[in-house]
Design an enzyme around this catalytic site. Structure first.
Site, mmCIF file in Angstrom:
data_model
loop_
_atom_site.group_PDB
_atom_site.id
_atom_site.type_symbol
_atom_site.label_atom_id
_atom_site.label_comp_id
_atom_site.label_asym_id
_atom_site.label_seq_id
_atom_site.Cartn_x
_atom_site.Cartn_y
_atom_site.Cartn_z
ATOM 1 N N LYS A 124 0.837 -1.203 0.000
ATOM 2 C CA LYS A 124 0.000 0.000 0.000
ATOM 3 C C LYS A 124 0.875 1.257 0.000
ATOM 4 O O LYS A 124 0.692 2.159 -0.817
ATOM 5 C CB LYS A 124 -0.907 0.004 1.234
ATOM 6 C CG LYS A 124 -1.697 -1.283 1.482
ATOM 7 C CD LYS A 124 -2.673 -1.585 0.386
ATOM 8 C CE LYS A 124 -3.625 -2.715 0.772
ATOM 9 N NZ LYS A 124 -2.986 -4.017 0.959
ATOM 10 N N LYS A 159 -8.035 2.098 4.187
ATOM 11 C CA LYS A 159 -7.636 0.694 4.273
ATOM 12 C C LYS A 159 -6.394 0.524 5.139
ATOM 13 O O LYS A 159 -5.603 1.461 5.299
ATOM 14 C CB LYS A 159 -7.381 0.120 2.880
ATOM 15 C CG LYS A 159 -6.440 0.916 1.990
ATOM 16 C CD LYS A 159 -6.459 0.366 0.568
ATOM 17 C CE LYS A 159 -5.692 1.228 -0.408
ATOM 18 N NZ LYS A 159 -5.739 0.710 -1.791
ATOM 19 N N ARG A 209 -5.301 -5.193 -12.842
ATOM 20 C CA ARG A 209 -4.027 -5.749 -12.379
ATOM 21 C C ARG A 209 -3.079 -5.847 -13.573
ATOM 22 O O ARG A 209 -3.344 -6.569 -14.532
ATOM 23 C CB ARG A 209 -4.263 -7.121 -11.744
ATOM 24 C CG ARG A 209 -3.013 -7.963 -11.494
ATOM 25 C CD ARG A 209 -2.033 -7.330 -10.511
ATOM 26 N NE ARG A 209 -2.605 -7.033 -9.222
ATOM 27 C CZ ARG A 209 -2.696 -7.913 -8.210
ATOM 28 N NH1 ARG A 209 -2.270 -9.148 -8.377
ATOM 29 N NH2 ARG A 209 -3.205 -7.531 -7.051
ATOM 30 N N ARG A 224 -10.712 -6.337 -12.628
ATOM 31 C CA ARG A 224 -11.531 -7.027 -11.630
ATOM 32 C C ARG A 224 -12.750 -6.156 -11.320
ATOM 33 O O ARG A 224 -12.622 -5.096 -10.713
ATOM 34 C CB ARG A 224 -10.686 -7.325 -10.392
ATOM 35 C CG ARG A 224 -9.534 -8.283 -10.717
ATOM 36 C CD ARG A 224 -8.431 -8.278 -9.703
ATOM 37 N NE ARG A 224 -7.791 -6.966 -9.615
ATOM 38 C CZ ARG A 224 -6.862 -6.663 -8.713
ATOM 39 N NH1 ARG A 224 -6.466 -7.574 -7.833
ATOM 40 N NH2 ARG A 224 -6.333 -5.461 -8.693
ATOM 41 N N ARG A 232 -15.302 -3.026 -3.674
ATOM 42 C CA ARG A 232 -14.033 -3.695 -3.928
ATOM 43 C C ARG A 232 -14.115 -4.611 -5.146
ATOM 44 O O ARG A 232 -15.040 -5.405 -5.264
ATOM 45 C CB ARG A 232 -13.627 -4.515 -2.695
ATOM 46 C CG ARG A 232 -13.541 -3.697 -1.428
ATOM 47 C CD ARG A 232 -13.477 -4.581 -0.196
ATOM 48 N NE ARG A 232 -14.668 -5.416 -0.060
ATOM 49 C CZ ARG A 232 -14.786 -6.402 0.818
ATOM 50 N NH1 ARG A 232 -13.789 -6.694 1.624
ATOM 51 N NH2 ARG A 232 -15.903 -7.116 0.884
ATOM 52 N N ASP A 272 -1.838 -2.332 -9.330
ATOM 53 C CA ASP A 272 -3.284 -2.170 -9.340
ATOM 54 C C ASP A 272 -3.616 -0.753 -9.784
ATOM 55 O O ASP A 272 -3.106 0.229 -9.215
ATOM 56 C CB ASP A 272 -3.865 -2.440 -7.950
ATOM 57 C CG ASP A 272 -3.817 -3.912 -7.581
ATOM 58 O OD1 ASP A 272 -3.489 -4.737 -8.460
ATOM 59 O OD2 ASP A 272 -4.106 -4.239 -6.422
ATOM 60 N N GLU A 280 -2.039 0.445 -5.832
ATOM 61 C CA GLU A 280 -1.220 -0.471 -5.029
ATOM 62 C C GLU A 280 -0.124 -1.068 -5.905
ATOM 63 O O GLU A 280 -0.268 -1.153 -7.131
ATOM 64 C CB GLU A 280 -2.053 -1.616 -4.428
ATOM 65 C CG GLU A 280 -3.040 -1.190 -3.366
ATOM 66 C CD GLU A 280 -3.715 -2.372 -2.687
ATOM 67 O OE1 GLU A 280 -3.226 -3.519 -2.833
ATOM 68 O OE2 GLU A 280 -4.743 -2.152 -2.015
ATOM 69 N N ASN A 282 1.769 -4.625 -5.694
ATOM 70 C CA ASN A 282 1.811 -5.912 -4.994
ATOM 71 C C ASN A 282 3.114 -6.639 -5.295
ATOM 72 O O ASN A 282 3.420 -6.919 -6.461
ATOM 73 C CB ASN A 282 0.621 -6.770 -5.421
ATOM 74 C CG ASN A 282 -0.704 -6.161 -4.977
ATOM 75 O OD1 ASN A 282 -1.176 -6.435 -3.897
ATOM 76 N ND2 ASN A 282 -1.281 -5.322 -5.828
#
Length: 314
Positions: A124, A159, A209, A224, A232, A272, A280, A282
């Site tokens: 994050k 978050k 993604r 997504r 979400r 993301d 984000e 990851n």
């Protein structure tokens, strides 16, 4: 090649969706030996990094997808490479495991991703290094900061810094009666850090993604799409994956982040993106390999393994 894979219990995975299993399968097709490890199998003894490893044989069979040989102790540094694929939460136990893996790295193994990078690049918080492509973002403990951020934007996402799969992500709008309790819950009454970002209405078109292999984007992404009534888009939160070609905006974001991933020895990452903003980065155990492969006939795990092989042979 002999590789180790540090992962969650293999008996609990869904082989049709699991990116780590696909990496194992492709390594096996290449003729590589695969050693299976869980995090509690890692240890240090008098300065040597060890693992209680089991040789793994994988099968494309939903009823019986693996066999494990007997456990034996190996020097982790004797492996050619180690894939660190343990899912978050990113807690102190995870950090301790990176110390062991960093020692294994010093003793001869290529660890993907770099243990130092796993510690330094919180999924994050690392976005803060790229503010030019991120939505307005704050990381703080203070309730007053979150309230001021909400007053500025009227609609925000709040978050934790250590979760995955969309867990504990809240959309907060001006006038919500639950603002206080959400902030208190995430910051544990201002004792832990949390993040807030401006809400991106483009989420209705999906949280994309972008998979990065050795600093370069795969030419397809997975959007997504959030389930009805959800904010979400995470697949773990009921989102629906739609593979699509990478956009020029996505490539632009990847071109900014990619060189930094290479510099930090992050060979596999998932960016993301909502709309034209990076939300984000990851680096622990990025997923979505299988969904993109199935849609476009790619072989992302093989791309990664070939990049690892190239790095090993120079």
């Amino acid at each position: 090649m002999k590789i180790g894979v540090v992962m969650d219990p293999i008996g609990s995975i869904n082989i049709k969706k699991d990116s780590t299993f696909e990496m194992i399968w492709q390594a096996q097709l290449l003729g590589w030996d695969v050693e299976y490890l869980e995090m509690n199998d890692l240890s240090i003894d008098n300065g040597i990094a060890y693992g209680d490893a089991r040789s793994l044989t994988a099968y494309q069979n939903a009823d019986h997808w693996f066999d494990l040989a007997d456990t034996r102790r190996i020097k982790l540094g004797d492996l050619d490479a180690i894939l660190m694929r343990k899912d978050p939460p990113f807690d102190m136990e995870f950090v301790y495991s990176t110390y062991i893996l960093e020692l294994a790295e010093q003793q001869g193994a290529l660890v993907v991703n770099s243990p130092k990078a796993l510690r330094d690049c919180n999924e994050k918080a690392y976005c803060a290094w790229f503010p030019e492509v991120c939505p307005d973002t704050i990381i703080t403990r203070k309730s007053s900061d979150f309230r001021a951020f909400l007053a500025k934007h009227n609609d925000i996402i709040v978050k934790p810094l250590d979760g995955m799969g969309g867990a504990s992500i809240f959309r907060v709008q001006a006038g919500s009666p639950n603002v206080g309790v959400i902030i208190e819950t995430l910051t544990k009454h201002e004792s832990t850090y949390a993040m807030a970002q401006r809400y991106m209405p483009e989420i209705v078109d999906g949280d994309k993604r972008i998979l990065m292999v050795n600093g370069e984007p795969i030419p397809y992404v997975l959007a997504r799409i959030a389930a009805k009534g959800e904010t979400r888009g995470n697949l773990a939160a009921g989102g629906r994956g739609v593979a699509q070609a990478i956009s020029e905006t996505d490539r632009h974001i990847a071109s900014i982040v990619g060189p930094e991933l290479v510099r930090r020895n992050i060979m596999f990452a998932g960016l993301d993106v909502i709309g034209d903003r990076l939300t984000e980065i990851n680096v622990t155990s990025p997923t979505c390999i299988m969904e993109i492969n199935q849609a476009y006939g790619t072989n992302i795990a093989l791309d990664l393994l070939k990049a690892i092989e190239q790095k090993l042979v120079g």
